[in-house]
Design an enzyme around this catalytic site. Structure first.
Site, PDB file in Angstrom:
ATOM      1  N   SER A 144       0.754  -1.224  -0.211  1.00 32.35           N
ATOM      2  CA  SER A 144      -0.062   0.011  -0.015  1.00 32.35           C
ATOM      3  C   SER A 144       0.745   1.145   0.030  1.00 32.35           C
ATOM      4  CB  SER A 144      -0.728   0.106   1.153  1.00 32.35           C
ATOM      5  OG  SER A 144      -1.707   1.171   1.304  1.00 32.35           O
ATOM      6  N   LYS A 170      -0.892  -0.833  -4.691  1.00 32.47           N
ATOM      7  CA  LYS A 170      -2.197  -0.152  -4.053  1.00 32.47           C
ATOM      8  C   LYS A 170      -1.846   1.173  -3.843  1.00 32.47           C
ATOM      9  CE  LYS A 170      -4.794   0.008   0.373  1.00 32.47           C
ATOM     10  NZ  LYS A 170      -5.495  -0.723   1.383  1.00 32.47           N
ATOM     11  N   LYS A 172      -3.076   4.984  -2.868  1.00 33.41           N
ATOM     12  CA  LYS A 172      -4.249   5.798  -2.006  1.00 33.41           C
ATOM     13  C   LYS A 172      -4.272   7.079  -2.826  1.00 33.41           C
ATOM     14  CE  LYS A 172      -3.926   3.659   1.981  1.00 33.41           C
ATOM     15  NZ  LYS A 172      -5.096   3.165   2.523  1.00 33.41           N
ATOM     16  N   ASP A 197      -7.146   3.068  -3.319  1.00 32.83           N
ATOM     17  CA  ASP A 197      -7.995   3.265  -2.138  1.00 32.83           C
ATOM     18  C   ASP A 197      -8.199   4.486  -1.595  1.00 32.83           C
ATOM     19  OD1 ASP A 197      -8.982   2.650   0.470  1.00 32.83           O
ATOM     20  OD2 ASP A 197      -7.275   1.849   1.382  1.00 32.83           O
ATOM     21  N   ASN A 199     -10.380   5.294   1.103  1.00 32.48           N
ATOM     22  CA  ASN A 199     -10.478   5.615   2.578  1.00 32.48           C
ATOM     23  C   ASN A 199     -11.854   6.692   2.791  1.00 32.48           C
ATOM     24  OD1 ASN A 199      -7.134   4.961   2.931  1.00 32.48           O
ATOM     25  ND2 ASN A 199      -8.551   3.884   4.288  1.00 32.48           N
ATOM     26  N   GLU A 222     -10.947   0.601  -3.651  1.00 33.25           N
ATOM     27  CA  GLU A 222     -11.270   0.408  -2.249  1.00 33.25           C
ATOM     28  C   GLU A 222     -12.124   1.743  -1.646  1.00 33.25           C
ATOM     29  OE1 GLU A 222      -7.936  -1.249  -0.404  1.00 33.25           O
ATOM     30  OE2 GLU A 222      -8.690  -1.027   1.726  1.00 33.25           O
ATOM     31  N   ASP A 247     -13.997  -1.831   2.611  1.00 34.12           N
ATOM     32  CA  ASP A 247     -12.872  -2.076   3.804  1.00 34.12           C
ATOM     33  C   ASP A 247     -13.748  -1.659   4.974  1.00 34.12           C
ATOM     34  OD1 ASP A 247     -11.113  -1.489   5.610  1.00 34.12           O
ATOM     35  OD2 ASP A 247      -9.674  -0.536   4.466  1.00 34.12           O
ATOM     36  N   LYS A 271      -9.981  -7.421   7.237  1.00 36.52           N
ATOM     37  CA  LYS A 271      -9.006  -7.303   8.289  1.00 36.52           C
ATOM     38  C   LYS A 271      -9.612  -7.854   9.675  1.00 36.52           C
ATOM     39  CE  LYS A 271      -7.742  -2.836   6.563  1.00 36.52           C
ATOM     40  NZ  LYS A 271      -7.789  -1.268   6.444  1.00 36.52           N
ATOM     41  N   GLY A 299      -4.207  -4.491   5.614  1.00 34.82           N
ATOM     42  CA  GLY A 299      -3.120  -4.282   6.651  1.00 34.82           C
ATOM     43  C   GLY A 299      -3.428  -3.064   7.526  1.00 34.82           C
TER      44      GLY A 299
END
Ligand code: SMG
Ligand code: MG
Length: 377
Positions: A144, A170, A172, A197, A199, A222, A247, A271, A299
């Site tokens: 990541s 991956k 961000k 990802d 978030n 993600e 996630d 996770k 992770g």
């Protein structure tokens, strides 16, 4: 496959909890902020048959989820640990039930369950991977990559990880740092396995921007929207060709079932910390496998404790995509275990020793400890 053979129970004497602050080799930036130090809680179960280790993946602030170091520390010492110590003997499979009356706080629950599980399996000389149902002795390792100052810096950082042999990248993303960053990595490296990802940084109103990512043939996007936006994720998924992976939203096997029923996701990140433990993680794996839905192991910048457990989990048959199970050195120059995970040919080995299969280094542990409590029966 559900857990086939339960672990033996242990006679609990107490728990030791520590807050650690471990420096990162480089800052890690996501859509919600930059970390320079990993603040984490480790827990040690003290039993008549030996000890066991667990890790609570909360960070210093409630930015990834509502949980954070001090909320976990408080609830663990005030409620969770006393409830466990009320039992004279405890099997790992009973931990979640004992802790269930306390709402939420899945991350410290997961850490305590892992500590009990490790103690029980060590006492039986059984490896965690075998207990969980691992079918591989090593797992492909994804990395990541945090947001960098600009797309050029991102390309150089990604190049370094590809040179090390990582099996999947991956990156961000966040609004304003999505299409350009993704295009830069695709242009530089062609058809590498690549995913992004967010978030939770977007809203459904941003769907047009996210649709632009379809042209990059990503493995998945993600968690584009917020944790409780399952219906909006379903609406977004209907507009995108790229699979949506959840996630933050997947906090339990129930949440996973709901997300799949709503078609809010077609891939799941699992996770153990986020879902309350490795046993719940296996239940989500089983559900997804029955539904034909691919999963991968997420992770949380784990220390060697959680990293060993994640490698074992990622070796289950339904984990068909590379996870964020990188080498310890991706984050740490010094880990708290004596055999930190290393990258070998793009893979991380599943430990084969009893329990977690790694030993905690007491000197490293002391070096990073900033708070410590012991509760005994
Ligand atoms: O452990 O390799 C790792 C980190 C992977 O990106 C990673 N985790 O949302 O998936 C995620 C983030 C959450 C961690 S930020 C504390
Ligand atoms: Mg994520």
């Amino acid at each position: 496959m559900p857990i086939v053979r339960p672990a033996a129970s242990v006679a609990l004497d107490g728990f030791e909890l520590r807050v650690l602050r471990i420096p990162l080799v480089s800052p890690f930036t996501t859509s919600f902020g930059t970390e320079h130090v990993r603040e984490v809680i480790v827990m040690r179960a003290l039993t008549a048959d030996g000890e066991g280790w667990g890790e609570c993946v909360t960070g210093a602030a409630p930015l990834y989820s509502s949980e954070y170091t001090q909320s976990s520390w408080d609830v663990a010492l005030r409620y969770l640990v006393p409830a466990l110590l009320d039992r004279r003997r405890l099997a790992p499979e009973d931990v979640a039930g004992v802790l269930a009356p306390f709402i939420g706080h899945r991350m410290p629950k997961a850490g305590l369950e892992l500590a009990v599980l490790d103690a029980a399996l060590r006492a039986e000389s059984r490896p965690l991977g075998e207990y969980l149902g691992a079918v591989r002795d090593r797992v492909p390792s994804g990395v990541s990559v945090g947001l960098q100052v600009d797309p050029r810096a991102l390309v150089e950082t990604v190049r370094g990880y590809l040179d090390e042999g990582y099996a999947r990248i991956k990156i961000k993303i966040k609004p304003g740092r999505d299409v350009g960053d993704t295009a830069a990595v695709r242009d530089a490296f062609g058809a590498i396995p690549l995913q992004v990802d967010a978030n939770s940084a977007y809203r459904l109103a941003d769907a047009a921007t996210l649709e632009e990512l379809d042209r990059f043939d990503l493995l998945l996007i993600e968690q584009p929207l917020q944790e409780d936006d399952l219906v909006d994720h379903a609406a977004l998924a209907a507009r995108l060709r790229t699979p949506i992976c959840l996630d933050e939203s997947i906090v339990s096997v129930k949440a996973a079932a709901d997300a799949l029923a709503l078609r809010a996701a077609s891939i799941l990140n699992i996770k153990a910390g986020r879902v309350g433990g490795y046993l719940e993680a296996v239940r989500i794996h089983d559900l997804a496998q029955d539904a034909g839905v691919p999963v991968w192991c997420g992770g949380m910048l784990e220390t060697g404790i959680g990293r060993a457990a994640n490698a074992a989990l990622a070796a289950l048959p339904g984990f068909t995509l590379p996870g964020d199970v990188s080498a310890s050195a991706r984050f740490y120059s010094r880990d708290i275990v004596t055999e930190p995970a290393v990258l070998e040919d793009g893979h991380v080995r599943v430990p084969t020793g009893p329990g977690l299969g790694v030993e905690v280094d007491p000197l490293a542990l002391d070096e990073f400890t900033v708070a410590r409590e012991i509760l005994r029966r």
